[in-house]
Design a protein around this motif. Structure first.
Motif, PDB file in Angstrom:
ATOM      1  N   ALA A   4       8.517  17.252 -12.096  1.00  0.00           N
ATOM      2  CA  ALA A   4       7.366  18.032 -11.629  1.00  0.00           C
ATOM      3  C   ALA A   4       6.058  17.340 -11.963  1.00  0.00           C
ATOM      4  CB  ALA A   4       7.406  19.430 -12.256  1.00  0.00           C
ATOM      5  N   ALA A   5       6.012  16.696 -13.162  1.00  0.00           N
ATOM      6  CA  ALA A   5       4.790  16.013 -13.591  1.00  0.00           C
ATOM      7  C   ALA A   5       4.481  14.828 -12.688  1.00  0.00           C
ATOM      8  CB  ALA A   5       4.939  15.559 -15.041  1.00  0.00           C
ATOM      9  N   ILE A   6       5.467  13.963 -12.431  1.00  0.00           N
ATOM     10  CA  ILE A   6       5.184  12.771 -11.633  1.00  0.00           C
ATOM     11  C   ILE A   6       4.895  13.153 -10.182  1.00  0.00           C
ATOM     12  CG2 ILE A   6       7.579  12.218 -11.007  1.00  0.00           C
ATOM     13  CD1 ILE A   6       4.757   9.720 -11.951  1.00  0.00           C
ATOM     14  N   ALA A   7       5.548  14.195  -9.672  1.00  0.00           N
ATOM     15  CA  ALA A   7       5.257  14.639  -8.305  1.00  0.00           C
ATOM     16  C   ALA A   7       3.830  15.170  -8.204  1.00  0.00           C
ATOM     17  CB  ALA A   7       6.256  15.718  -7.883  1.00  0.00           C
ATOM     18  N   GLY A   8       3.433  15.960  -9.191  1.00  0.00           N
ATOM     19  CA  GLY A   8       2.072  16.491  -9.182  1.00  0.00           C
ATOM     20  C   GLY A   8       1.027  15.404  -9.354  1.00  0.00           C
ATOM     21  N   MET A   9       1.292  14.456 -10.272  1.00  0.00           N
ATOM     22  CA  MET A   9       0.345  13.361 -10.482  1.00  0.00           C
ATOM     23  C   MET A   9       0.220  12.502  -9.227  1.00  0.00           C
ATOM     24  SD  MET A   9       0.788  12.013 -14.416  1.00  0.00           S
ATOM     25  CE  MET A   9       2.564  11.828 -14.449  1.00  0.00           C
ATOM     26  N   ALA A  10       1.352  12.245  -8.569  1.00  0.00           N
ATOM     27  CA  ALA A  10       1.321  11.421  -7.362  1.00  0.00           C
ATOM     28  C   ALA A  10       0.506  12.089  -6.260  1.00  0.00           C
ATOM     29  CB  ALA A  10       2.746  11.153  -6.877  1.00  0.00           C
ATOM     30  N   GLY A  35       0.824  -1.200   0.000  1.00  0.00           N
ATOM     31  CA  GLY A  35       0.000   0.000   0.000  1.00  0.00           C
ATOM     32  C   GLY A  35       0.859   1.252   0.000  1.00  0.00           C
ATOM     33  N   GLY A  36       0.285   2.345  -0.428  1.00  0.00           N
ATOM     34  CA  GLY A  36       0.985   3.611  -0.366  1.00  0.00           C
ATOM     35  C   GLY A  36       1.886   3.912  -1.542  1.00  0.00           C
ATOM     36  N   LEU A  37       1.714   3.220  -2.677  1.00  0.00           N
ATOM     37  CA  LEU A  37       2.467   3.558  -3.877  1.00  0.00           C
ATOM     38  C   LEU A  37       1.675   4.593  -4.669  1.00  0.00           C
ATOM     39  CD1 LEU A  37       4.881   3.097  -5.761  1.00  0.00           C
ATOM     40  CD2 LEU A  37       3.606   1.211  -6.817  1.00  0.00           C
ATOM     41  N   HIS A  38       2.348   5.702  -5.037  1.00  0.00           N
ATOM     42  CA  HIS A  38       1.618   6.818  -5.652  1.00  0.00           C
ATOM     43  C   HIS A  38       2.097   7.182  -7.046  1.00  0.00           C
ATOM     44  CE1 HIS A  38       1.329   7.404  -1.195  1.00  0.00           C
ATOM     45  NE2 HIS A  38       0.067   7.407  -1.534  1.00  0.00           N
ATOM     46  N   GLY A  39       3.126   6.514  -7.546  1.00  0.00           N
ATOM     47  CA  GLY A  39       3.578   6.798  -8.898  1.00  0.00           C
ATOM     48  C   GLY A  39       4.841   6.030  -9.245  1.00  0.00           C
ATOM     49  N   VAL A  40       5.044   5.837 -10.561  1.00  0.00           N
ATOM     50  CA  VAL A  40       6.248   5.174 -11.067  1.00  0.00           C
ATOM     51  C   VAL A  40       6.766   5.998 -12.234  1.00  0.00           C
ATOM     52  CG1 VAL A  40       7.251   3.040 -11.950  1.00  0.00           C
ATOM     53  CG2 VAL A  40       5.257   2.936 -10.438  1.00  0.00           C
ATOM     54  N   VAL A  41       8.081   6.231 -12.273  1.00  0.00           N
ATOM     55  CA  VAL A  41       8.688   7.041 -13.322  1.00  0.00           C
ATOM     56  C   VAL A  41       9.949   6.349 -13.814  1.00  0.00           C
ATOM     57  CG1 VAL A  41      10.039   8.429 -11.674  1.00  0.00           C
ATOM     58  CG2 VAL A  41       9.428   9.406 -13.920  1.00  0.00           C
ATOM     59  N   ALA A  42      10.312   6.615 -15.072  1.00  0.00           N
ATOM     60  CA  ALA A  42      11.502   5.988 -15.652  1.00  0.00           C
ATOM     61  C   ALA A  42      12.084   6.876 -16.732  1.00  0.00           C
ATOM     62  CB  ALA A  42      11.164   4.618 -16.220  1.00  0.00           C
ATOM     63  N   LEU A  43      13.372   6.657 -17.018  1.00  0.00           N
ATOM     64  CA  LEU A  43      14.079   7.273 -18.144  1.00  0.00           C
ATOM     65  C   LEU A  43      14.691   6.140 -18.949  1.00  0.00           C
ATOM     66  CD1 LEU A  43      16.269   9.816 -16.095  1.00  0.00           C
ATOM     67  CD2 LEU A  43      13.968  10.248 -16.963  1.00  0.00           C
ATOM     68  N   GLY A  44      14.749   6.274 -20.285  1.00  0.00           N
ATOM     69  CA  GLY A  44      15.399   5.209 -21.013  1.00  0.00           C
ATOM     70  C   GLY A  44      15.401   5.339 -22.512  1.00  0.00           C
ATOM     71  N   GLY A  45      16.297   4.541 -23.129  1.00  0.00           N
ATOM     72  CA  GLY A  45      16.247   4.323 -24.553  1.00  0.00           C
ATOM     73  C   GLY A  45      15.289   3.178 -24.817  1.00  0.00           C
ATOM     74  N   SER A  46      15.481   2.465 -25.916  1.00  0.00           N
ATOM     75  CA  SER A  46      14.530   1.407 -26.255  1.00  0.00           C
ATOM     76  C   SER A  46      14.538   0.277 -25.223  1.00  0.00           C
ATOM     77  CB  SER A  46      14.823   0.863 -27.649  1.00  0.00           C
ATOM     78  OG  SER A  46      16.144   0.329 -27.710  1.00  0.00           O
ATOM     79  N   GLY A  47      15.744  -0.108 -24.751  1.00  0.00           N
ATOM     80  CA  GLY A  47      15.835  -1.180 -23.771  1.00  0.00           C
ATOM     81  C   GLY A  47      15.251  -0.787 -22.430  1.00  0.00           C
ATOM     82  N   GLY A  48      15.680   0.369 -21.923  1.00  0.00           N
ATOM     83  CA  GLY A  48      15.159   0.843 -20.645  1.00  0.00           C
ATOM     84  C   GLY A  48      13.670   1.093 -20.685  1.00  0.00           C
TER      85      GLY A  48
END
Length: 418
Positions: free
Chosen positions: A171-177, A96-109
């Motif tokens: 800023a986007a993921i923080a606001g969405m969370a 419980g308590g998960l509010h967002g997931v974010v990532a950076l990457g090329g095709s593999g990531g």
């Protein structure tokens, strides 16, 4: 929501992207220092840094693979780390308590991050900054609600452009969370404030919009919250997913055109699971045959040569339609009936409604796709396929967009739900 800690997972290949992820983490904390950033290393090789929450060996252990990761080809490494990352994220979600997931990457990531995100509950914030986000992202997103942001430059060392892009993403993921957490405030008993809403789905296409509009407004007037799904393949899969998650109390599956694309090879197939989940789960549903006269392709010059001699209709510059033949309609009727009959656990909660005077706006008399022979083949196959079952087949002497048809469907679904 005061005092609640926001938990955001950042998952990526830190053996090649550590600098960029540390910058992402710093930018999230700059937006809101109280956020707990959970940094997960899904790289090929272990990376050491005090900011890493879940190390690469721990992610690998969650994959359940006993092979040496270093000996595997790149494709197998990605599959293994996807499995591991999903296992780690599932653990946090279960707590419980998960509010967002974010990532950076090329095709593999991006492949790792997207696969780790797709199975997460819809509306849980998911954001990927990716070098491939400006192209066709359907294989990454599927029917999920992942947000993709194009990185502009490669994610290979920080520069002014990438700093700004990553800063925007933070800023986007923080606001969405924060917004997600505020929507999921629980009462003292732990029940979500919107848990008692009665939610129903309707499937729509441009050629069934008039009927959907009438049915939607009638259902809303009766107190239902209505989700309309555009039958473009992803739309049908998204509806099936919400049904699987138990978030829908009823379905007006007015527009089953995705079955035609699946059969004939159009671009809007929803796959073999389409039209199965409501039946399996006993969810009240009314199924109709909206737009089964249509197979969808792209611009006219992309229509396969074997269909060039068929009745083509340019819906718009990006979509060309092919009229289904009597033989195809017979098979569509057989498939529709078989999927319902084979999967229905509560046949008395499923009905099939046939609009005898036209199955789309362009299939009524005087329009380009009016074909009595094809429609009769469709209707006959459905009747025959459901004969002897407890699934009711109702034949209505109107076209599908007649307001009376839509009103009747809405009222009947409400009766089935009640």
């Amino acid at each position: 929501m005061s005092g609640q800690t926001l938990n955001i997972i950042a998952v990526g290949t830190l053996d090649t992207k550590l600098e960029e992820y540390l910058y992402l983490r710093s930018q999230i904390l700059e937006v809101n220092p109280s956020i707990n950033v959970i940094l997960i290393d899904a790289g090929r090789s272990e990376t050491y840094h005090e900011a890493i929450t879940i190390s690469q060996p721990e992610v690998f252990r969650h994959s359940g693979d006993s092979r040496s990761l270093q000996s595997l080809p790149r494709g197998e490494v990605i599959k293994t780390m996807i499995k591991g990352a999903k296992g780690v994220i599932r653990g946090f979600l279960d707590q419980g308590g998960l509010h967002g997931v974010v990532a950076l990457g090329g095709s593999g990531g991006t492949s790792i991050a997207a696969a780790a995100m797709r199975w997460l509950p819809l509306t849980l914030p998911k954001l990927i900054v990716s070098t491939v986000a400006s192209g066709d992202t359907s294989s990454y997103i599927a029917e999920s609600d992942i947000t993709m942001m194009y990185s502009v430059v490669d994610i290979a060392g920080m520069n002014d452009v990438l700093r700004d892009v990553v800063g925007n993403a933070a800023a986007a993921i923080a606001g969405m969370a924060q917004r997600y957490a505020s929507r999921h405030v629980t009462d003292p008993a732990g029940t979500r404030s919107d848990a008692k809403k009665r939610c129903v789905a309707i499937t729509m296409f441009g050629v069934t919009t008039p009927a959907v509009t009438v049915a939607r407004r009638r259902l809303e007037a009766m107190g239902f919250e209505v989700y309309v799904f555009h039958a473009t393949g992803a739309g049908g899969r998204a509806m099936e997913r919400l049904l699987h998650e138990g978030r829908l109390h009823g379905v007006v599956d007015l527009t089953t055109t995705e079955l035609a694309d699946e059969l004939v090879g159009g671009v809007f197939s929803a796959g073999e699971d389409r039209l199965t989940t409501a039946a399996k789960n006993g969810v009240p549903q009314i199924v109709s045959v909206g737009a089964l006269d249509i197979v969808n392709f792209g611009p006219k010059d992309t229509v396969p040569e074997k269909f060039q001699c068929r009745n083509l209709f340019e819906h718009n510059p990006s979509v060309t339609l092919v009229r289904t033949s009597p033989e195809e309609c017979k098979e569509l009727g057989r498939r529709l009936a078989n999927r319902l009959r084979s999967n229905c656990t509560s046949p008395n909660r499923t009905e099939v409604w046939l609009p005898l005077k036209g199955i789309s706006a362009v299939a009524i008399e005087g329009q380009a796709y009016y074909d009595r022979t094809a429609d009769d083949a469709l209707f006959s196959a459905i009747r025959q396929g459901l004969d002897g079952s407890s699934i009711a087949v109702k034949e209505i002497d109107t076209d599908i967009n007649d307001p009376a048809f839509a009103e009747s469907v809405a009222h009947r679904l409400a009766e089935l739900i009640e």
